[in-house]
Design a protein around this motif. Structure first.
Motif, PDB file in Angstrom:
ATOM      1  N   VAL A 103       0.868  -1.170   0.000  1.00  0.00           N
ATOM      2  CA  VAL A 103       0.000   0.000   0.000  1.00  0.00           C
ATOM      3  C   VAL A 103       0.907   1.222   0.000  1.00  0.00           C
ATOM      4  O   VAL A 103       1.796   1.324   0.845  1.00  0.00           O
ATOM      5  CB  VAL A 103      -0.902   0.050   1.255  1.00  0.00           C
ATOM      6  N   GLN A 119      -4.953  -7.568   7.100  1.00  0.00           N
ATOM      7  CA  GLN A 119      -4.025  -8.684   6.949  1.00  0.00           C
ATOM      8  C   GLN A 119      -3.940  -9.504   8.229  1.00  0.00           C
ATOM      9  O   GLN A 119      -3.834 -10.734   8.181  1.00  0.00           O
ATOM     10  CB  GLN A 119      -2.643  -8.174   6.542  1.00  0.00           C
ATOM     11  N   TYR A 149      -4.856  -1.444   6.376  1.00  0.00           N
ATOM     12  CA  TYR A 149      -4.328  -2.588   5.625  1.00  0.00           C
ATOM     13  C   TYR A 149      -3.739  -3.628   6.586  1.00  0.00           C
ATOM     14  O   TYR A 149      -4.004  -4.826   6.451  1.00  0.00           O
ATOM     15  CB  TYR A 149      -3.266  -2.122   4.631  1.00  0.00           C
TER      16      TYR A 149
END
Length: 109
Positions: free
Chosen positions: A67, A82, A78
């Motif tokens: 990203v 994850q 993000y």
């Protein structure tokens, strides 16, 4: 990675500390084969970047920025996605006045 993840992360943290940076494991994953995301924070510019291992076009390991954003909240979102997706994931945060990631393997960007 040729090394187990815990050994690789330990070496990364040691490299950072030897250069005067602060590095910590924010989330510990599988010791042998967990994926790693490195968040490198530049304390001078207050900018952060994420790095994760991928496979390059030549089939060799390559560290990429999954990203690219100036918004740290986007990077953290993000990371959270994850972490929910991969319970074996390691997250290492490095604070350095130059924003270095201390990854010695090949990086893109």
């Amino acid at each position: 990675m040729l090394l187990s993840t815990d050994v690789w992360v330990g070496a990364l943290i040691r490299r950072a500390e030897l250069e005067g940076a602060n590095a910590v494991v924010v989330k510990k994953g599988d010791a042998r084969a967990g994926a790693v995301i490195v968040k490198a924070y530049d304390t001078m510019t207050r900018a952060a970047r994420l790095w994760t291992e991928a496979t390059g076009q030549d089939g060799e390991p390559l560290w990429i920025q999954p990203v690219v954003s100036d918004s740290e909240s986007e990077l953290d979102a993000y990371l959270e996605r994850q972490r929910r997706y991969d319970p074996d994931l390691w997250v290492v945060e490095i604070e350095d006045r130059k924003g270095r990631n201390f990854i010695t393997e090949k990086t893109a960007g």
